[in-house]
Design a protein around this motif. Structure first.
Motif, PDB file in Angstrom:
ATOM      1  N   UNK A  57      57.991 143.733 -34.762  1.00  0.00           N
ATOM      2  CA  UNK A  57      56.556 143.687 -35.055  1.00  0.00           C
ATOM      3  C   UNK A  57      55.840 144.960 -34.600  1.00  0.00           C
ATOM      4  N   UNK A  58      54.806 145.326 -35.352  1.00  0.00           N
ATOM      5  CA  UNK A  58      54.031 146.525 -35.024  1.00  0.00           C
ATOM      6  C   UNK A  58      52.562 146.266 -35.303  1.00  0.00           C
ATOM      7  N   UNK A  59      51.723 146.944 -34.545  1.00  0.00           N
ATOM      8  CA  UNK A  59      50.276 146.890 -34.752  1.00  0.00           C
ATOM      9  C   UNK A  59      49.838 148.181 -35.424  1.00  0.00           C
ATOM     10  N   UNK A  60      49.256 148.045 -36.602  1.00  0.00           N
ATOM     11  CA  UNK A  60      48.849 149.199 -37.388  1.00  0.00           C
ATOM     12  C   UNK A  60      47.331 149.323 -37.372  1.00  0.00           C
ATOM     13  N   UNK A  61      46.865 150.531 -37.097  1.00  0.00           N
ATOM     14  CA  UNK A  61      45.448 150.863 -37.156  1.00  0.00           C
ATOM     15  C   UNK A  61      45.271 151.726 -38.404  1.00  0.00           C
ATOM     16  N   UNK A  62      45.040 151.069 -39.530  1.00  0.00           N
ATOM     17  CA  UNK A  62      45.060 151.785 -40.798  1.00  0.00           C
ATOM     18  C   UNK A  62      46.478 152.215 -41.105  1.00  0.00           C
ATOM     19  N   UNK A  63      46.666 153.518 -41.325  1.00  0.00           N
ATOM     20  CA  UNK A  63      48.013 154.020 -41.583  1.00  0.00           C
ATOM     21  C   UNK A  63      48.666 154.590 -40.338  1.00  0.00           C
ATOM     22  N   UNK A  64      48.045 154.369 -39.165  1.00  0.00           N
ATOM     23  CA  UNK A  64      48.581 154.872 -37.903  1.00  0.00           C
ATOM     24  C   UNK A  64      49.104 153.721 -37.057  1.00  0.00           C
ATOM     25  N   UNK A  65      50.151 154.016 -36.343  1.00  0.00           N
ATOM     26  CA  UNK A  65      50.787 152.992 -35.519  1.00  0.00           C
ATOM     27  C   UNK A  65      50.135 152.958 -34.142  1.00  0.00           C
ATOM     28  N   UNK A  66      49.559 151.805 -33.780  1.00  0.00           N
ATOM     29  CA  UNK A  66      48.976 151.657 -32.452  1.00  0.00           C
ATOM     30  C   UNK A  66      50.008 151.292 -31.399  1.00  0.00           C
ATOM     31  N   UNK A  67      51.021 150.545 -31.800  1.00  0.00           N
ATOM     32  CA  UNK A  67      52.077 150.152 -30.872  1.00  0.00           C
ATOM     33  C   UNK A  67      53.113 149.314 -31.586  1.00  0.00           C
ATOM     34  N   UNK A  68      54.296 149.244 -31.012  1.00  0.00           N
ATOM     35  CA  UNK A  68      55.362 148.478 -31.649  1.00  0.00           C
ATOM     36  C   UNK A  68      56.378 148.036 -30.619  1.00  0.00           C
ATOM     37  N   UNK A  69      57.195 147.090 -31.021  1.00  0.00           N
ATOM     38  CA  UNK A  69      58.289 146.594 -30.187  1.00  0.00           C
ATOM     39  C   UNK A  69      59.411 146.188 -31.137  1.00  0.00           C
ATOM     40  N   UNK A  70      60.615 146.172 -30.652  1.00  0.00           N
ATOM     41  CA  UNK A  70      61.753 145.790 -31.489  1.00  0.00           C
ATOM     42  C   UNK A  70      62.715 144.953 -30.671  1.00  0.00           C
ATOM     43  N   UNK A  71      63.640 144.325 -31.365  1.00  0.00           N
ATOM     44  CA  UNK A  71      64.677 143.553 -30.680  1.00  0.00           C
ATOM     45  C   UNK A  71      65.932 143.541 -31.526  1.00  0.00           C
ATOM     46  N   UNK A  72      67.053 143.536 -30.843  1.00  0.00           N
ATOM     47  CA  UNK A  72      68.353 143.385 -31.486  1.00  0.00           C
ATOM     48  C   UNK A  72      68.875 141.982 -31.213  1.00  0.00           C
ATOM     49  N   UNK A  73      69.602 141.429 -32.163  1.00  0.00           N
ATOM     50  CA  UNK A  73      70.253 140.129 -31.973  1.00  0.00           C
ATOM     51  C   UNK A  73      71.580 140.368 -31.266  1.00  0.00           C
ATOM     52  N   UNK A  74      71.603 140.078 -29.974  1.00  0.00           N
ATOM     53  CA  UNK A  74      72.763 140.372 -29.148  1.00  0.00           C
ATOM     54  C   UNK A  74      73.442 139.086 -28.687  1.00  0.00           C
TER      55      UNK A  74
END
Length: 409
Positions: free
Chosen positions: A47-64
């Protein structure tokens, strides 16, 4: 502030990854690294938070898959690549992203979430605890000897190119995963991680090599390493940089370590990530001259307080009611009866009186068996409500083999 929270699209990967590079200092990674992480990226779990076309923040995860006490490999969300743009800090973006991620992993049926922290002080507020530590050592080869066990002379060593021997090494690694909590099951694609060796990350050394330890033709251990030559006043003083050292028997481990510390023109053998109960501690003649430093390695939290404790086994029989506090994942709060032992366990909601009051951080830290609940009580995250409950539960949670995360994700 109006921002859009949504999953990552494949067409956005370059923008997303470059924003992460800036969040971690702005240095662009090598094409080899970028290519591998692009291949492993799970877009639905990013999931990511987008401020228009700019990325405000993001996080990721792998299925481990993470090994737990008792030998089970438990589905685990490998939380990673968490970053907030410098222009969007102090707006609650990281907590919002983390909450979304943990909610998604709960719905996906993953009992655990794990991460490695670039800044260790951040993640306690999200319920993560330090579940695994690791010493880094620099062995002074001129002053430190080895006491090797019987059978070491029967080990045959040979040096090869890592890629050529990957399948054999991966088979040996897979056979070790269930023996130690905290190890990662390397799912398809992840076998490439140990071979990642971009020139910019070599610390001045050439490419990796692998030394194989064999007994009667069977692979019983291996070490991936590189040599970093150096000279001090005309005297050789290089460093052996050890990436991996895995062995299926004590003699193989000792033979590999002896090979590394005996390398010509090298004054130091550097191992950056070993278990706290590593055989090295007992093989070297002077551990103090190995200059050990202990670092936090694996941060963990239960996503589901019912499923996570039931997924492992316990050294002794345990029957305890836990009053769990978890303000970040409120679905975990309340009373849970944990009952089980060496053969398995169940953890279910109950209305019975609590024996222990625990913050979820205490369960996170103690879960893999490397830290005691009594220590958590001394620090505050655990509190005894019934006399004797703390000692009994603490003894059950401890595990005879220390948890260890072999590589980052």
């Amino acid at each position: 502030m109006t921002m859009e929270l949504r999953g990552l699209e494949k067409t956005e990967w370059e923008t997303w990854y470059r924003s992460l590079e800036w969040a971690f200092g702005g240095v662009a990674e090598s094409p080899e690294e970028r290519g591998l992480w692009r291949e492993l990226t799970e877009y639905d779990g990013s999931p990511a938070l987008w401020d228009g076309d700019r990325l405000g923040g993001s996080i990721a995860a792998f299925s481990l898959g993470l090994s737990v006490p008792g030998g089970a490999v438990v589905p685990t969300a490998g939380v990673t690549m968490a970053g907030v743009a410098a222009t969007h800090r102090r707006r609650g973006i990281l907590p919002r992203l983390m909450r979304r991620a943990l909610e998604d992993h709960r719905e996906a049926g993953e009992p655990l979430a794990a991460l490695t922290a670039s800044e260790a002080g951040i993640y306690g507020r999200f319920g993560f605890g330090i579940a695994g530590q690791a010493p880094a050592v620099d062995i002074d080869t001129a002053r430190v000897g080895l006491n090797v066990p019987p059978g070491t002379e029967g080990i045959r060593l040979r040096v090869e190119e890592p890629a050529a021997e990957l399948d054999r090494c991966e088979a040996l690694y897979a056979g070790l995963v269930r023996d130690r909590p905290g190890m990662l099951e390397r799912r398809p694609g992840w076998e490439k991680v140990p071979l990642l060796d971009p020139p910019g990350e070599r610390e001045g050394a050439p490419e990796l090599r692998v030394v194989l330890a064999e007994r009667d033709g069977e692979l019983v251990g291996y070490a991936r390493y590189a040599l970093k030559p150096d000279w001090d006043g005309g005297l050789p003083d290089g460093t052996v940089l050890v990436r991996d050292l895995d062995a299926a028997e004590p003699a193989a481990y000792a033979a590999l370590l002896r090979f590394l510390v005996s390398t010509d023109l090298m004054g130091t053998v550097a191992l950056r990530n070993r278990p706290v109960d590593d055989p090295l501690l007992h093989l070297v003649t002077d551990f103090r001259r190995c200059r050990p430093r202990l670092v936090d390695r694996l941060h963990l939290r239960p996503v589901d307080v019912g499923a996570a404790p039931a997924a492992r086994t316990y050294v002794t029989d345990v029957d305890v009611v836990l009053e769990v506090a978890d303000d970040f994942c409120p679905w975990n709060e309340g009373r849970w009866r944990l009952s089980g032992g060496p053969g398995g366990a169940v953890c279910e909601r109950t209305g019975d009186a609590a024996d222990l009051a625990v913050h979820v951080r205490a369960l996170s830290t103690a879960y893999l068996g490397g830290a005691g609940l009594p220590g958590m009580a001394a620090a505050g995250p655990a509190r005894e409500l019934r006399p004797g409950a703390l000692a009994a539960a603490g003894a059950a949670f401890l595990w005879p083999v220390a948890p260890w995360l072999p590589h980052s994700f």
